[in-house]
Design a protein around this motif. Structure first.
Motif, PDB file in Angstrom:
ATOM      1  N   TRP A 193      -5.497   3.820   5.425  1.00 22.39           N
ATOM      2  CA  TRP A 193      -4.233   3.934   4.698  1.00 22.39           C
ATOM      3  C   TRP A 193      -3.201   2.921   5.201  1.00 22.39           C
ATOM      4  CZ3 TRP A 193      -0.100   4.957   7.753  1.00 22.39           C
ATOM      5  CH2 TRP A 193      -0.357   5.524   9.007  1.00 22.39           C
ATOM      6  N   ARG A 194      -3.300   2.528   6.491  1.00 28.68           N
ATOM      7  CA  ARG A 194      -2.344   1.545   7.031  1.00 28.68           C
ATOM      8  C   ARG A 194      -2.484   0.205   6.309  1.00 28.68           C
ATOM      9  NH1 ARG A 194       0.485   3.201  11.335  1.00 28.68           N
ATOM     10  NH2 ARG A 194      -0.499   4.760  12.642  1.00 28.68           N
ATOM     11  N   ILE A 195      -3.727  -0.151   6.010  1.00 27.34           N
ATOM     12  CA  ILE A 195      -3.953  -1.409   5.288  1.00 27.34           C
ATOM     13  C   ILE A 195      -3.315  -1.304   3.911  1.00 27.34           C
ATOM     14  CG2 ILE A 195      -5.706  -2.952   4.316  1.00 27.34           C
ATOM     15  CD1 ILE A 195      -7.532  -2.229   6.510  1.00 27.34           C
ATOM     16  N   GLY A 196      -3.597  -0.189   3.251  1.00 21.36           N
ATOM     17  CA  GLY A 196      -3.060  -0.003   1.902  1.00 21.36           C
ATOM     18  C   GLY A 196      -1.541  -0.102   1.877  1.00 21.36           C
ATOM     19  N   LEU A 197      -0.890   0.631   2.775  1.00 21.10           N
ATOM     20  CA  LEU A 197       0.580   0.632   2.760  1.00 21.10           C
ATOM     21  C   LEU A 197       1.136  -0.716   3.219  1.00 21.10           C
ATOM     22  CD1 LEU A 197       1.451   4.231   4.066  1.00 21.10           C
ATOM     23  CD2 LEU A 197       1.304   3.424   1.719  1.00 21.10           C
ATOM     24  N   GLY A 198       0.501  -1.311   4.254  1.00 24.99           N
ATOM     25  CA  GLY A 198       0.999  -2.572   4.786  1.00 24.99           C
ATOM     26  C   GLY A 198       0.830  -3.736   3.821  1.00 24.99           C
ATOM     27  N   LEU A 199      -0.258  -3.708   3.039  1.00 20.82           N
ATOM     28  CA  LEU A 199      -0.511  -4.824   2.122  1.00 20.82           C
ATOM     29  C   LEU A 199       0.525  -4.940   0.999  1.00 20.82           C
ATOM     30  CD1 LEU A 199      -4.386  -5.098   1.681  1.00 20.82           C
ATOM     31  CD2 LEU A 199      -2.824  -6.738   2.732  1.00 20.82           C
ATOM     32  N   ALA A 200       1.376  -3.934   0.874  1.00 22.04           N
ATOM     33  CA  ALA A 200       2.470  -4.031  -0.106  1.00 22.04           C
ATOM     34  C   ALA A 200       3.331  -5.249   0.213  1.00 22.04           C
ATOM     35  CB  ALA A 200       3.307  -2.759  -0.084  1.00 22.04           C
ATOM     36  N   GLY A 201       3.232  -5.723   1.471  1.00 27.99           N
ATOM     37  CA  GLY A 201       3.984  -6.917   1.864  1.00 27.99           C
ATOM     38  C   GLY A 201       3.568  -8.161   1.084  1.00 27.99           C
TER      39      GLY A 201
END
Ligand code: BGC
Length: 515
Positions: free
Chosen positions: A201-209
């Motif tokens: 989930w960290r990848i998912g949320l962080g990739l919003a960048g």
């Protein structure tokens, strides 16, 4: 017809305008503002159905879902805290849209887009690194501020840059990017759910960048719209941009109309008070009702909770995300249909067709769920019924994607005259976000109480909104944005509110030349 003024069906003028590489490029870059909006819509549904995410941040929801695995299907994910995570973004976005109205008007559309990208970037960093619920919610508030800025400025930017005849197509670039953002998020959800150690989930949320970076850098490279440059006193720059985007030096009529519109706009001191005047009643009604209805199609029940919904009806972990990918693809491709047809068939035809299609789909989906789970919410769906359900959900999403999805943003951005356009767009964003928030917040408990009736509830609204379009929305295709007043003054119902008087708005002083 180079340079010639063409009289359109409404009796107003349209200006010369073809698709130039420059207008295409600027609109493409600006549309990427839709990516951040879409990415977020797609990602939250995915992470909130990941076990590892629930275990870390919402353990009680996880425990409840585990405990009720074999009991009532309608209620197993019902948690206010979980929905608050999803919908806090929309609260922040609705509050921001009012601040964005001033930034957009005073500093230009470009800087509003830039602010949107930057705050979204900060939000994605906070979310990717989150260690507790507070960080998660703060991150989402920053994302919401970003969405508030972007959704206020991007549709306006597109509608002002585009030549009238291509306005629908270019504006819908925003919705296309929204659907690409949703799809990308769905794919990332799918790819990260199985990561060992449960930090996918960290990848998912962080990739919003990534989409945030695209719009932040993109906004720096864009020129502002001629209308906004004129309104801020940069007349020469405005003319230069107009020549470039129209691909001809012969832009005098359009330029003069913009200057006149701007002069009239600057005489208005209180756009918020003016917008309440009787003569703006039709535009105000549309700015409120179109986004209101767009959300009452129930689309975000599918967008936010497709994975949860598919779990509910008995797909396994992967299958649920797979189904979300399928709806994501349908959403994106069906949006292309509206891009190619909106300036030919018109807004009304798409609204009426799409609305009818969605109505039918909702009745079928509600009925299939009713037959399977009844009111008790227990049972398993057979494979063939589940497939049928996915098929009708796709039918529903396609209907939305070529009607209420893109038109929900296009129509409010094109119906206002310049003096109240920015304020009007803020109202549209605010209503949209409020309803998104309410539905996001209420959905899981509505599913728990209304059960399959939830789909009939949305079908009822589909009926109401399709009737509204049939009777109250005039056709706006091909009408120059400075000439919109004529459309209202000629309408059977709104005509009595709007004075057809040629001096009521800026384009009027030149209209007689063309008629
Ligand atoms: C709506 C969103 C929705 C999206 C789906 C947009 O036009 O405003 O609420 O999630 O379309 O594609």
């Amino acid at each position: 017809m180079a340079g010639g003024v063409v009289v359109n069906a409404a009796g107003g003028k349209t200006y010369p305008g073809r698709m130039t590489a420059f207008v295409f490029f600027t609109c493409l870059v600006a549309s990427s503002g839709g990516l951040i909006f879409g990415y977020d819509i797609g990602i939250s549904g995915g992470v909130t159905s990941m076990d590892s995410f629930l275990q870390q941040f919402f353990p009680s929801v996880y425990a409840q879902a585990e405990a009720s695995k074999d009991t009532n299907q309608y209620c197993k994910f019902n948690s206010q805290l979980l929905t608050l995570f999803t919908s806090s973004l929309y609260l922040a976005a609705l509050a921001t849209s009012f601040v964005a109205a001033s930034v957009t008007r005073v500093f230009g559309r470009k800087w509003s887009m830039f602010c949107g990208g930057l705050t979204f970037l900060a939000g994605s960093a906070l979310n990717g690194a989150a260690t507790d619920v507070l960080m998660l919610i703060l991150g989402r508030i920053l994302l919401g501020i970003g969405v508030g800025f972007a959704n206020q400025s991007v549709p306006l930017y597109l509608s002002e840059m585009a030549p009238a005849k291509l306005r629908g197509m270019l504006n819908i670039g925003f919705q296309l990017m929204t659907t690409i953002g949703i799809l990308a998020a769905n794919l990332i959800n799918y790819a990260t759910v199985g990561i060992e150690g449960g930090w996918g989930w960290r990848i998912g949320l962080g990739l919003a960048g990534v989409p945030a970076l695209v719009i932040t850098v993109g906004a720096l490279a864009l020129p502002d719209t001629p209308n906004s440059l004129i309104a801020r006193g940069y007349h020469e720059d405005a003319k230069a941009v107009l020549v470039k985007i129209r691909g001809t030096d012969d832009v005098h009529d359009e330029y003069d109309d913009m200057v006149a519109a701007s002069e009239e706009a600057s005489a208005i001191e209180h756009p918020w008070r003016n917008i309440l005047e009787r003569k703006y009643r039709p535009q105000l009604t549309v700015a409120v009702l179109i986004p209101f209805f767009q959300q009452l199609t129930g689309i975000n029940v599918i967008m936010f909770y497709a994975p949860v919904l598919f779990l509910t009806i008995g797909f396994g972990d992967d299958a649920s995300l797979m189904s979300a990918v399928i709806t994501g693809l349908v959403n994106m491709f069906a949006t292309v249909v509206s891009i190619v047809s909106v300036d030919r068939l018109g807004r009304r035809a798409l609204f009426l067709q799409g609305g009818t299609q969605m109505f039918i789909a909702q009745i079928v989906v509600g009925t299939l769920i009713a037959l399977q789970f009844g009111t008790a919410g227990v049972g398993e769906m057979s494979r063939s019924n589940a497939m049928l359900l996915v098929l009708f959900i796709c039918f529903y999403v396609a209907g939305f994607a070529w009607s209420w999805g893109p038109l929900g943003w296009l129509v409010p951005s094109e119906v206002f005259s310049l003096e109240i356009r920015s304020a009007g767009q803020s109202i549209a964003v605010c209503v949209n976000m409020t309803l998104t928030f309410i539905i996001g917040q209420a959905f899981l408990s509505m599913l728990c109480t209304l059960k399959f009736g939830l789909f009939y509830f949305f079908a009822g609204w589909m009926f109401v909104m399709t009737a509204f379009i049939a009777f109250f929305l005039p056709e706006t295709k091909g009408v120059a944005i400075e000439e919109m007043n004529l459309v209202w003054s000629q309408h059977w119902f709104w005509g009595k509110y709007v004075n057809g008087d040629a001096t009521q708005h800026a384009g009027g002083n030149r209209r007689t030349n063309g008629v």
